[in-house]
Design a protein around this motif. Structure first.
Motif, mmCIF file in Angstrom:
data_model
loop_
_atom_site.group_PDB
_atom_site.id
_atom_site.type_symbol
_atom_site.label_atom_id
_atom_site.label_comp_id
_atom_site.label_asym_id
_atom_site.label_seq_id
_atom_site.Cartn_x
_atom_site.Cartn_y
_atom_site.Cartn_z
ATOM 1 N N MET A 1 0.852 -1.188 0.000
ATOM 2 C CA MET A 1 0.000 0.000 0.000
ATOM 3 C C MET A 1 0.889 1.239 0.000
ATOM 4 S SD MET A 1 -3.256 0.852 2.460
ATOM 5 C CE MET A 1 -2.330 0.844 4.008
ATOM 6 N N LYS A 2 0.711 2.091 -1.002
ATOM 7 C CA LYS A 2 1.514 3.301 -1.103
ATOM 8 C C LYS A 2 0.819 4.438 -0.375
ATOM 9 C CE LYS A 2 4.057 6.297 -4.272
ATOM 10 N NZ LYS A 2 4.423 6.572 -5.676
ATOM 11 N N ILE A 3 1.579 5.091 0.514
ATOM 12 C CA ILE A 3 1.021 6.154 1.356
ATOM 13 C C ILE A 3 1.875 7.410 1.202
ATOM 14 C CG2 ILE A 3 0.376 6.807 3.717
ATOM 15 C CD1 ILE A 3 0.381 3.803 4.382
ATOM 16 N N VAL A 4 1.221 8.528 0.905
ATOM 17 C CA VAL A 4 1.931 9.798 0.800
ATOM 18 C C VAL A 4 1.302 10.819 1.735
ATOM 19 C CG1 VAL A 4 2.559 9.352 -1.607
ATOM 20 C CG2 VAL A 4 0.529 10.730 -1.091
ATOM 21 N N ALA A 5 2.084 11.789 2.150
ATOM 22 C CA ALA A 5 1.578 12.924 2.922
ATOM 23 C C ALA A 5 1.669 14.165 2.039
ATOM 24 C CB ALA A 5 2.391 13.119 4.197
ATOM 25 N N ILE A 6 0.562 14.895 1.934
ATOM 26 C CA ILE A 6 0.538 16.145 1.197
ATOM 27 C C ILE A 6 0.101 17.241 2.165
ATOM 28 C CG2 ILE A 6 -0.384 17.409 -0.779
ATOM 29 C CD1 ILE A 6 -0.878 14.766 -2.174
ATOM 30 N N ILE A 7 0.868 18.306 2.221
ATOM 31 C CA ILE A 7 0.632 19.401 3.160
ATOM 32 C C ILE A 7 0.111 20.609 2.386
ATOM 33 C CG2 ILE A 7 1.684 20.913 4.883
ATOM 34 C CD1 ILE A 7 3.906 18.761 5.189
ATOM 35 N N PRO A 8 -1.194 20.907 2.473
ATOM 36 C CA PRO A 8 -1.710 22.094 1.790
ATOM 37 C C PRO A 8 -1.254 23.341 2.524
ATOM 38 C CG PRO A 8 -3.448 21.092 3.096
ATOM 39 C CD PRO A 8 -2.239 20.202 3.227
ATOM 40 N N ALA A 9 -0.765 24.319 1.784
ATOM 41 C CA ALA A 9 -0.159 25.488 2.424
ATOM 42 C C ALA A 9 -0.563 26.751 1.673
ATOM 43 C CB ALA A 9 1.362 25.340 2.449
ATOM 44 N N ARG A 10 -1.659 27.360 2.126
ATOM 45 C CA ARG A 10 -2.137 28.605 1.521
ATOM 46 C C ARG A 10 -1.486 29.776 2.242
ATOM 47 N NH1 ARG A 10 -6.951 31.894 1.985
ATOM 48 N NH2 ARG A 10 -7.576 30.685 3.809
ATOM 49 N N TYR A 11 -1.005 30.739 1.484
ATOM 50 C CA TYR A 11 -0.288 31.861 2.082
ATOM 51 C C TYR A 11 -1.230 32.852 2.770
ATOM 52 C CZ TYR A 11 3.067 35.685 2.587
ATOM 53 O OH TYR A 11 3.877 36.662 3.104
ATOM 54 N N ALA A 12 -2.328 33.195 2.118
ATOM 55 C CA ALA A 12 -3.192 34.273 2.600
ATOM 56 C C ALA A 12 -4.287 33.754 3.528
ATOM 57 C CB ALA A 12 -3.814 35.005 1.421
ATOM 58 N N ALA A 13 -3.915 33.229 4.673
ATOM 59 C CA ALA A 13 -4.897 32.752 5.641
ATOM 60 C C ALA A 13 -5.745 33.916 6.139
ATOM 61 C CB ALA A 13 -4.193 32.070 6.811
ATOM 62 N N THR A 14 -7.058 33.685 6.265
ATOM 63 C CA THR A 14 -7.988 34.757 6.622
ATOM 64 C C THR A 14 -7.740 35.288 8.025
ATOM 65 O OG1 THR A 14 -9.658 33.769 5.179
ATOM 66 C CG2 THR A 14 -10.419 35.386 6.795
ATOM 67 N N ARG A 15 -7.642 34.376 9.012
ATOM 68 C CA ARG A 15 -7.541 34.813 10.407
ATOM 69 C C ARG A 15 -6.142 35.276 10.796
ATOM 70 N NH1 ARG A 15 -10.088 29.568 13.003
ATOM 71 N NH2 ARG A 15 -9.358 28.773 10.998
ATOM 72 N N PHE A 16 -5.133 34.756 10.098
ATOM 73 C CA PHE A 16 -3.751 35.067 10.470
ATOM 74 C C PHE A 16 -2.920 35.055 9.186
ATOM 75 C CE2 PHE A 16 -0.129 33.671 13.611
ATOM 76 C CZ PHE A 16 0.546 34.837 13.312
ATOM 77 N N PRO A 17 -2.968 36.150 8.411
ATOM 78 C CA PRO A 17 -2.268 36.192 7.123
ATOM 79 C C PRO A 17 -0.792 35.838 7.244
ATOM 80 C CG PRO A 17 -3.713 38.086 7.362
ATOM 81 C CD PRO A 17 -3.693 37.387 8.699
ATOM 82 N N ALA A 18 -0.321 35.061 6.278
ATOM 83 C CA ALA A 18 1.086 34.649 6.207
ATOM 84 C C ALA A 18 1.532 33.866 7.433
ATOM 85 C CB ALA A 18 1.999 35.851 5.996
ATOM 86 N N LYS A 19 0.588 33.189 8.101
ATOM 87 C CA LYS A 19 0.939 32.515 9.348
ATOM 88 C C LYS A 19 1.974 31.406 9.142
ATOM 89 C CE LYS A 19 -2.835 29.097 9.300
ATOM 90 N NZ LYS A 19 -4.004 28.562 10.032
ATOM 91 N N LEU A 20 1.935 30.738 7.984
ATOM 92 C CA LEU A 20 2.851 29.617 7.774
ATOM 93 C C LEU A 20 4.300 30.058 7.650
ATOM 94 C CD1 LEU A 20 0.831 27.307 5.362
ATOM 95 C CD2 LEU A 20 0.915 27.296 7.869
#
Length: 240
Positions: free
Chosen positions: A1-20
């Motif tokens: 079974m092949k398992i991958v992790a994908i991390i979605p990373a949006r820059y313009a977060a509404t509550r805390f912009p650029a939080k990442l």
């Protein structure tokens, strides 16, 4: 079974912009999340899926793997589906970019539930004990049935404590999801649903289409970074 992790990373977060891209003890939040996910050794591949050149460079220039996605996705699940649809993979783990304390124990548990062939989607939760967090709309609560399948997700207090004479366990939904590939791709084919729109909680789209999430209780997943106050809490936690 092949398992991958994908991390979605949006820059313009509404509550805390650029939080990442905020620094947490000298390293950006997204790098903490990416490197801690890789360090578990559980995945055939770990990828950051982002709409931001800034985040893309942060990962790739520090030896990681990232891809640029469309900027108009409704949710993190839609974003990772764009990447996953062309991959030969069985199980996809969606590790939210704002979970810098993600750890092997929690991710092992969510992978294990797919030994049950009936499970299409799974996610994590932890017990909430402090009243201020139970009542905080930034903390998504989840109610489950006796088989640990999700019944409802809400920013409101669920269950509502109408009966004051019993002890109630409150669970905080942690934004780490796992999907069979076909379930994830089906999610992207459905229209955004009424409860999802009202609560701004993407997994409600599954419930509104008749697919429960298998929930796993974990301890010590740490602080999710949704606000500047969360970042301060996370910094204090790292210093302990």
């Amino acid at each position: 079974m092949k398992i991958v992790a994908i991390i979605p990373a949006r820059y313009a977060a509404t509550r805390f912009p650029a939080k990442l891209m905020q620094l947490l003890e000298g390293k950006t939040i997204i790098r903490h999340t990416y490197e801690n996910t890789v360090a578990t050794g559980l995945f055939d591949e770990v990828i950051v899926a982002t709409d931001s050149e800034i985040i893309f460079k942060e990962i790739t220039e520090n030896g990681g793997k990232a891809v640029i996605t469309k900027g108009n996705h409704e949710s993190g699940s839609d974003r990772i589906a764009e990447v996953a649809k062309e991959m030969d993979v069985d199980i996809i783990i969606n590790v939210q970019g704002d979970t810098p304390f993600v750890n092997k124990g929690a991710l092992e548990k969510i992978i294990k539930v797919f030994e049950d062939a009936t499970v299409k989607v799974a996610s994590l939760m932890q017990i909430l004990e402090e009243e201020k967090y139970i009542e905080d709309k930034n903390y998504v609560k989840v109610a489950v049935d006796k088989y640990m399948n999700s019944l409802m997700f809400s920013r409101s207090v669920i269950p509502y404590p109408r009966n004051k004479e019993i002890a109630i366990t409150y669970y905080e939904h942690i934004g780490v999801y796992a999907f069979r590939k076909d379930a994830l791709l089906k999610f992207t084919e459905w229209e955004v649903t009424p409860l999802e729109i009202a609560e701004k909680i993407e997994c409600l789209r599954y419930l509104e289409n008749g697919i429960p999430l298998r929930m796993i209780v974990v301890n010590g997943i740490g602080v999710e970074i949704d606000t500047p106050e969360d970042l301060e809490r996370a910094s204090r936690a790292l210093k302990l």
